[in-house]
Design a protein around this motif. Structure first.
Motif, short mmCIF file in Angstrom:
data_model
loop_
_atom_site.label_atom_id
_atom_site.label_comp_id
_atom_site.label_asym_id
_atom_site.label_seq_id
_atom_site.Cartn_x
_atom_site.Cartn_y
_atom_site.Cartn_z
N ARG A 122 -6.06 11.03 -2.13
CA ARG A 122 -5.79 11.39 -0.72
C ARG A 122 -6.99 11.98 0.07
O ARG A 122 -7.07 11.77 1.48
CB ARG A 122 -4.52 11.70 -0.77
N GLN A 137 -8.88 -6.37 -2.87
CA GLN A 137 -8.26 -5.46 -1.99
C GLN A 137 -8.63 -5.69 -0.48
O GLN A 137 -8.17 -5.60 0.57
CB GLN A 137 -8.86 -3.98 -2.28
N ASN A 142 -6.24 -6.57 2.76
CA ASN A 142 -6.48 -6.06 4.17
C ASN A 142 -6.49 -7.21 5.07
O ASN A 142 -6.01 -6.94 6.15
CB ASN A 142 -7.77 -5.31 4.37
N PRO A 199 -1.06 1.53 -6.27
CA PRO A 199 -1.17 2.08 -5.54
C PRO A 199 -2.06 1.90 -4.38
O PRO A 199 -2.01 2.18 -3.05
CB PRO A 199 -1.77 3.46 -6.21
N ASN A 200 -3.57 1.27 -4.58
CA ASN A 200 -4.09 0.81 -3.41
C ASN A 200 -3.56 -0.12 -2.46
O ASN A 200 -4.10 -0.02 -1.38
CB ASN A 200 -5.49 0.15 -4.19
N ASP A 219 -1.79 1.89 -0.17
CA ASP A 219 -2.74 2.60 0.81
C ASP A 219 -3.23 1.57 2.03
O ASP A 219 -3.02 2.08 3.18
CB ASP A 219 -3.98 3.04 0.24
N ARG A 252 -0.10 1.23 4.56
CA ARG A 252 0.07 2.32 5.42
C ARG A 252 -1.33 2.02 6.34
O ARG A 252 -1.02 2.44 7.53
CB ARG A 252 0.10 3.55 4.78
N ALA A 253 -2.40 1.80 5.97
CA ALA A 253 -3.53 1.89 6.67
C ALA A 253 -3.41 0.99 7.76
O ALA A 253 -4.21 1.09 8.96
CB ALA A 253 -4.89 1.76 5.80
N ARG A 270 1.60 8.19 -7.42
CA ARG A 270 0.37 7.41 -6.69
C ARG A 270 1.18 5.96 -6.55
O ARG A 270 0.60 5.17 -5.88
CB ARG A 270 -0.58 7.55 -7.32
#
Length: 496
Positions: A40, A180, A184, A210-211, A214, A217-218, A440
């Motif tokens: 984090r 990833q 995105n 977990p990614n 992330d 949320r991002a 995580r």
């Protein structure tokens, strides 16, 4: 070099850190260390100055100075000029006295179990790049920009889907810089930030990658978790997905997207049966939810279980794939498979992020996709051996842990006898290992009872790692106050 963290942002991450169970500087240092280990707070990030952080937190500068000094002493903060130390991980020189052995996976002598990834399939990858270099001159007269990807690679990926029973053309493929990157792009296109006050919802398995959380949320979205079923008892078959709960959540919440890992789920290694795949696509269609299937682990089928790609059950499914797990993460090659119209939308979004991927890597990837079966038998055989070794070691040395046997993938999901996952993660480097805490993999501080353990290392290193885990568990068993304090800090950080 990464950026810097302002005092307000760090204060938000710290949450309610001062519980009075230890000196304030120790409590602050322990939470910062947890944030670094948890990812984090990224590595090589400059922390706020002592003065500004003390003012923001309303504590004495002496407390912050002592906390930073403690982090430097443990190797989690660099000793640069002034007070703007940068986050880092302990190196070998500062790890004296730790339980470690030569030839371990990480360059600092610490066995890294925080990542689940394999080394390159050596000769196969090298040969693919050699062939790519011979093909490069034919492309040099062009501009080198191709937002959709090099045609040869797109055709090879499309052929793989067609062979798996999902008729696909190159026009349905967008090549990305890894899975990833693909996720995105999909999120930004389908469920990114809007002008409305409410964040778009994205249904996720719980636990999940977990990614992916992330990324959700991002992109300004809110993950909506649906718990997997408990691990089936030994010898009792079970799919692991609570389809009734998924269907109910889809209809009640009507999320914009659903992100699922049906093929050797990360972190549990479960394989979703075809009958549940049919139910899933029907429920997603009924709720108007775009179903996104992460297939990066699909090729790592250790038990030979049969399943069709999720897209075989609906043309509306968006599939994400990658060579990172089957060949090497350093290739940074992934893809999106979807309908032609949707691929064009993804391409338009991609141009706001980059204008295409490296050409040589894509040419090499085309060779690897066309010859995908070449390195897999040997890699799968090694993974089966590693999996068996890890399960036996856990049973012998940590019999109170409940390890779920995965059908494929790279990890074992373990239930711990106490909610101590974060505490284990914090003290693990003292015993020569690095871990990813159970929370995580979830939302809101869940999974303190769980730990993901990869079997990507050979049996001798797995034995060293499990013995280190046992030593860390013994230390925690003798320090219940430490466990309670670290758990409280983790919960506060998750809520913040």
């Amino acid at each position: 070099m990464s950026g810097s963290l302002n005092p307000t942002a760090l204060a938000r991450l710290l949450g309610q850190w001062n519980h009075g169970a230890a000196p304030a500087y120790r409590e602050m240092a322990d939470v910062v260390r947890l944030l670094i280990l948890d990812g984090r707070v990224p590595l090589d990030t400059a922390l706020p100055s002592e003065r500004t952080l003390s003012e923001t937190l309303g504590v004495s500068r002496t407390t912050v100075t002592a906390a930073y000094a403690h982090l430097r002493g443990q190797g989690f903060l660099s000793s640069g000029q002034g007070t703007r130390g940068r986050t880092c991980l302990p190196n070998a020189a500062s790890s004296a006295g730790r339980t470690s052995a030569p030839g371990l996976a990480a360059p600092d002598g610490v066995i890294d179990l925080a990542y689940a990834s394999l080394p390159a399939s050596g000769e196969v990858v090298h040969r693919a790049f050699a062939s790519a270099l011979t093909e490069l001159p034919a492309l040099l007269p062009g501009f080198g920009y191709d937002v959709l990807g090099v045609p040869a690679l797109r055709e090879a990926i499309a052929a793989r889907y067609t062979a798996a029973g999902v008729a696909t053309t190159a026009a349905q493929i967008l090549v990305t810089s890894g899975a990833q990157h693909a996720l995105n792009i999909v999120l930004r296109t389908l469920a990114g930030r809007t002008h409305t006050a409410k964040a778009d919802k994205v249904l996720v398995d719980h636990p999940t990658y977990p990614n992916a959380l992330d990324a959700i949320r991002a992109n300004g979205c809110r993950p909506v978790p649906v718990a997997l079923l408990p691990a089936p008892e030994r010898g009792v078959p079970g799919s692991g997905w609570d389809m009734d709960a998924i269907e109910s959540t889809l209809m009640q919440q009507r999320p914009k997207m659903a992100y699922v890992v049906p093929d050797f789920h990360n972190p549990t290694g479960r394989l979703m049966p075809d009958v549940h795949r049919r139910r899933l696509v029907r429920a997603a269609a009924a709720s108007g939810t775009v179903l996104v299937a992460d297939e990066t682990l699909r090729e790592l089928n250790l038990d030979g279980g049969a399943s069709a790609p999720l897209a075989a059950f609906s043309p509306a499914v968006v599939s994400i794939g990658s060579l990172s797990k089957s060949h090497w993460a350093g290739l940074r090659t992934g893809w999106i498979r979807a309908g032609e119209g949707l691929v064009q939308r993804f391409a338009a979004t991609r141009t706001t992020m980059d204008l295409g991927g490296p050409v040589v890597e894509q040419l090499a990837a085309a060779h690897l996709v066309r010859g995908l079966t070449e390195p897999l038998p040997a890699r799968l055989a090694a993974l089966r051996e590693n999996r068996s070794a890890l399960l036996e070691l856990l049973c012998a040395h940590l019999p109170q842990w409940q390890a779920e046997r995965p059908s494929g993938g790279l990890t074992v999901w373990c239930r711990l006898p106490e909610p101590c996952s974060t505490a284990l993660t914090v003290i693990a480097p003292d015993f020569g290992i690095r871990l990813a805490a159970g929370p995580r993999f979830g939302v809101g501080g869940a999974f303190e009872h769980y730990l993901r353990v990869p079997y990507t290392l050979p049996p001798d290193q797995l034995e060293t790692a499990v013995l280190a885990l046992r030593s860390a568990q013994v230390r925690l068993d003798g320090a219940p106050q430490l466990r309670r304090t670290l758990r409280a800090e983790s919960t506060a950080a998750a809520i913040a």
